[in-house]
Enzyme design. Structure first.
Site, PDB file in Angstrom:
ATOM      1  N   ARG A 145      -9.517   1.038   8.643  1.00  0.00           N
ATOM      2  CA  ARG A 145      -9.116  -0.326   8.994  1.00  0.00           C
ATOM      3  C   ARG A 145     -10.219  -1.042   9.741  1.00  0.00           C
ATOM      4  O   ARG A 145     -10.057  -2.212  10.089  1.00  0.00           O
ATOM      5  CB  ARG A 145      -7.865  -0.276   9.867  1.00  0.00           C
ATOM      6  CG  ARG A 145      -6.560  -0.574   9.113  1.00  0.00           C
ATOM      7  CD  ARG A 145      -5.454  -0.434  10.109  1.00  0.00           C
ATOM      8  NE  ARG A 145      -4.260  -1.138   9.824  1.00  0.00           N
ATOM      9  CZ  ARG A 145      -3.167  -0.577   9.301  1.00  0.00           C
ATOM     10  NH1 ARG A 145      -3.175   0.683   8.934  1.00  0.00           N
ATOM     11  NH2 ARG A 145      -2.073  -1.273   9.161  1.00  0.00           N
ATOM     12  N   ARG A 189      -0.385  -8.529  13.325  1.00  0.00           N
ATOM     13  CA  ARG A 189      -0.957  -7.511  12.428  1.00  0.00           C
ATOM     14  C   ARG A 189      -1.818  -8.168  11.349  1.00  0.00           C
ATOM     15  O   ARG A 189      -2.853  -7.642  10.962  1.00  0.00           O
ATOM     16  CB  ARG A 189       0.168  -6.671  11.803  1.00  0.00           C
ATOM     17  CG  ARG A 189       0.807  -5.747  12.836  1.00  0.00           C
ATOM     18  CD  ARG A 189       2.131  -5.191  12.370  1.00  0.00           C
ATOM     19  NE  ARG A 189       2.023  -4.397  11.179  1.00  0.00           N
ATOM     20  CZ  ARG A 189       3.020  -4.210  10.307  1.00  0.00           C
ATOM     21  NH1 ARG A 189       4.188  -4.795  10.499  1.00  0.00           N
ATOM     22  NH2 ARG A 189       2.832  -3.464   9.263  1.00  0.00           N
ATOM     23  N   LYS A 242       0.829  -1.215   0.000  1.00  0.00           N
ATOM     24  CA  LYS A 242       0.000   0.000   0.000  1.00  0.00           C
ATOM     25  C   LYS A 242       0.866   1.269   0.000  1.00  0.00           C
ATOM     26  O   LYS A 242       0.620   2.195  -0.752  1.00  0.00           O
ATOM     27  CB  LYS A 242      -0.930   0.029   1.229  1.00  0.00           C
ATOM     28  CG  LYS A 242      -1.901  -1.136   1.309  1.00  0.00           C
ATOM     29  CD  LYS A 242      -2.899  -0.962   2.438  1.00  0.00           C
ATOM     30  CE  LYS A 242      -2.275  -0.925   3.817  1.00  0.00           C
ATOM     31  NZ  LYS A 242      -1.674  -2.201   4.245  1.00  0.00           N
ATOM     32  N   ARG A 284      11.795  -5.277   4.494  1.00  0.00           N
ATOM     33  CA  ARG A 284      11.499  -3.853   4.253  1.00  0.00           C
ATOM     34  C   ARG A 284      12.419  -2.911   5.024  1.00  0.00           C
ATOM     35  O   ARG A 284      12.768  -3.168   6.174  1.00  0.00           O
ATOM     36  CB  ARG A 284      10.073  -3.524   4.723  1.00  0.00           C
ATOM     37  CG  ARG A 284       9.015  -4.203   3.953  1.00  0.00           C
ATOM     38  CD  ARG A 284       7.703  -3.518   4.039  1.00  0.00           C
ATOM     39  NE  ARG A 284       7.134  -3.361   5.370  1.00  0.00           N
ATOM     40  CZ  ARG A 284       5.844  -3.110   5.563  1.00  0.00           C
ATOM     41  NH1 ARG A 284       5.029  -2.983   4.527  1.00  0.00           N
ATOM     42  NH2 ARG A 284       5.371  -2.975   6.775  1.00  0.00           N
ATOM     43  N   ARG A 290      11.218  -0.923  10.504  1.00  0.00           N
ATOM     44  CA  ARG A 290      10.132  -0.714  11.453  1.00  0.00           C
ATOM     45  C   ARG A 290      10.170  -1.710  12.599  1.00  0.00           C
ATOM     46  O   ARG A 290      10.360  -2.903  12.386  1.00  0.00           O
ATOM     47  CB  ARG A 290       8.784  -0.809  10.740  1.00  0.00           C
ATOM     48  CG  ARG A 290       8.435   0.453  10.004  1.00  0.00           C
ATOM     49  CD  ARG A 290       7.233   0.279   9.138  1.00  0.00           C
ATOM     50  NE  ARG A 290       6.101  -0.302   9.829  1.00  0.00           N
ATOM     51  CZ  ARG A 290       4.886  -0.360   9.302  1.00  0.00           C
ATOM     52  NH1 ARG A 290       4.661   0.129   8.112  1.00  0.00           N
ATOM     53  NH2 ARG A 290       3.904  -0.910   9.984  1.00  0.00           N
TER      54      ARG A 290
END
Ligand code: AMP
Length: 223
Positions: free
Chosen positions: A88, A172, A13, A127, A161
């Site tokens: 969300r 998550r 996203k 990431r 992160r």
């Protein structure tokens, strides 16, 4: 043009929101980025949400709705915006619809990035982003052009992160399936849902999204 990017963590996203922002020149609003800034600056709100985020849970609807709504009415968003990470929950989606309707606006498209859960863990694990300008990278799928140097701003500082650790990612994903996935039928019923194969490579996903957005004549005029 008002676009919502929907999909589990790691679906891409943020990357697609950045590309869309560059392509259409409209604001990108990432609630995750907003919250991380609060945490980094140790603001009262940051202190309130830090643990929740570290556990991979969602922050309360009212908290996130207040944060987002402080942005959508600013001049930067007058021509439209791309939402990354909001809504969300169905409650957030309903609040957004009401707020937009009050201004005579509405969501144009909800892009659902469809992905395979197992692949997400691999994607999220690699990431990282530039600590200075926020440009996003991936060890395997999108490395920097020159090792250790940001393509966009030449910075040599990068961050990973805190909530991208494997055990937090699982939580998550769980939050996504339980609390966010009900948004799919919500937007489907409104005729807004546009599924896009999020497993394709970054440019192919971007091309699919641009096809959805670009074929809308009304949007092309407004964008
Ligand atoms: P993201 O960068 O979008 O994956 O968001 C990182 C974290 O911020 C999430 O795991 C949640 O803890 C929190 N968060 C971001 N957006 C929302 C939202 N719309 N509702 C609730 N929590 C959110």
């Amino acid at each position: 043009m008002i676009l919502v990017l929907l999909g589990p963590p790691g679906a891409g996203k943020g990357t697609q929101a950045q590309l869309l922002q560059a392509k259409f020149g409209i604001a990108k609003l990432s609630t995750g980025d907003m919250l991380r800034e609060e945490v980094t600056s140790c603001s009262p709100l940051g202190k309130e949400v830090k643990d929740i985020m570290a556990k991979g849970q969602l922050v309360p609807d009212k908290t996130i709705i207040d944060i987002l709504f402080a942005h959508i009415h600013t001049p930067d968003c007058a021509r439209g915006f791309i939402l990354d990470g909001f809504p969300r929950t169905v409650k957030q989606a309903e609040a957004l619809d009401v707020a937009l309707a009050a201004e005579g606006k509405a969501i144009d498209h909800v892009i659902e990035l469809t992905v395979d859960d197992a692949k997400l863990i691999e994607r999220i694990g690699g990431r990282f982003s530039c600590a200075k300008c926020g440009a996003g990278y991936h060890d395997t799928f999108k490395p920097t052009k020159h090792a250790g140097k940001c393509d966009a701003c030449d910075s040599t500082q990068f961050i990973r992160r805190e909530d991208d650790k494997a055990e937090t990612v699982a939580k998550r994903l769980d939050a996504y399936h339980k609390q966010t996935a009900p948004l799919l039928p919500y937007y489907q019923q409104k005729g807004l849902l546009r599924p896009v194969d999020g497993m394709a490579d970054i440019q192919a996903v971007a091309a699919q999204i641009e096809k959805v957005v670009g074929t809308d004549k009304k949007l092309a005029k407004n964008s």
